[in-house]
Design an enzyme around this catalytic site. Structure first.
Site, PDB file in Angstrom:
ATOM      1  CE  LYS A  10      64.572 -40.523  22.445  1.00 30.09           C
ATOM      2  NZ  LYS A  10      65.029 -41.920  22.715  1.00 30.09           N
ATOM      3  CE1 TYR A  50      61.423 -44.616  19.655  1.00 28.35           C
ATOM      4  CE2 TYR A  50      59.692 -43.441  20.828  1.00 28.35           C
ATOM      5  CZ  TYR A  50      60.980 -43.501  20.333  1.00 28.35           C
ATOM      6  OH  TYR A  50      61.841 -42.438  20.512  1.00 28.35           O
ATOM      7  CG  ASN A 113      68.310 -42.117  24.487  1.00 24.45           C
ATOM      8  OD1 ASN A 113      67.229 -41.569  24.315  1.00 24.45           O
ATOM      9  ND2 ASN A 113      68.695 -43.162  23.778  1.00 24.45           N
ATOM     10  CG  HIS A 116      64.010 -40.391  17.471  1.00 21.41           C
ATOM     11  ND1 HIS A 116      64.029 -41.765  17.556  1.00 21.41           N
ATOM     12  CD2 HIS A 116      63.708 -40.082  16.184  1.00 21.41           C
ATOM     13  CE1 HIS A 116      63.741 -42.262  16.345  1.00 21.41           C
ATOM     14  NE2 HIS A 116      63.547 -41.262  15.498  1.00 21.41           N
ATOM     15  CD  GLU A 127      61.692 -42.320  12.781  1.00 20.06           C
ATOM     16  OE1 GLU A 127      61.973 -43.485  13.119  1.00 20.06           O
ATOM     17  OE2 GLU A 127      62.506 -41.378  12.873  1.00 20.06           O
TER      18      GLU A 127
END
Ligand code: UDP
Ligand code: MG
Length: 140
Positions: A10, A50, A113, A116, A127
């Site tokens: 990320k 998302y 965080n 993913h 995905e």
């Protein structure tokens, strides 16, 4: 049981210079990278990725964060990939992530965080297909 999962490093972890260390940890745990690219998501693309979280209170913040800078997207191959990768990255909230997991080491907070990881074989396929054409997924 599928042998593939999908991951993104990320924007927080890319900006902090952690791409190399995170990829080293992923391959060191036995995952083979079969597709990979550095890219930046638009707000619309992050929103679509998302979409499953659209009703959650953190959705807009998540979309803004995920489109705020470049990411590294990859498809990973390993026996039991989805479950083993979720173990390798640790809990969503780094404060609750097991020591040594990627999120425990590199995540800033529950939103930023670091990585993913797909949560099911079905979503890993969806995905992976969202980000990669079949001709950019390799067997070697
Ligand atoms: N997220 C957030 N606040 C929360 C929960 C999640 O900002 O309270 C963000 C975080 O970046 C997380 C993503 O939304 O990784 C997707 O949430 P999910 O519950 O699917 O967690 P994950 O599968 O990534 O562990
Ligand atoms: Mg999830």
């Amino acid at each position: 049981m599928s042998n593939r999962t999908f991951t993104m490093i990320k924007p927080d972890a890319v900006k902090a210079g952690h791409i190399g260390k995170i990829l080293e940890q992923i391959t060191g745990a036995g995952f083979k990278i079969v597709a990979m690219k550095m890219t930046q998501l638009s707000g619309a693309t992050a929103g679509a990725f998302y979409a499953v979280h659209k009703a959650r209170p953190f959705y807009q913040e998540l979309v803004d964060f995920m489109s705020s800078g470049p990411i590294v997207a990859a498809i990973l191959e390993k026996e039991n990939a989805v479950e083993d990768f979720r173990k390798l990255i640790g809990a969503t909230n780094p404060a609750e992530a097991a020591p040594g997991t990627i999120r425990a080491l590199y995540a800033k907070n529950v939103g930023e965080n670091a990585v993913h990881g797909s949560d099911s074989d079905e979503n890993a396929t969806i995905e992976g297909n969202f980000h990669f054409a079949g001709c950019d997924v390799f067997t070697y």
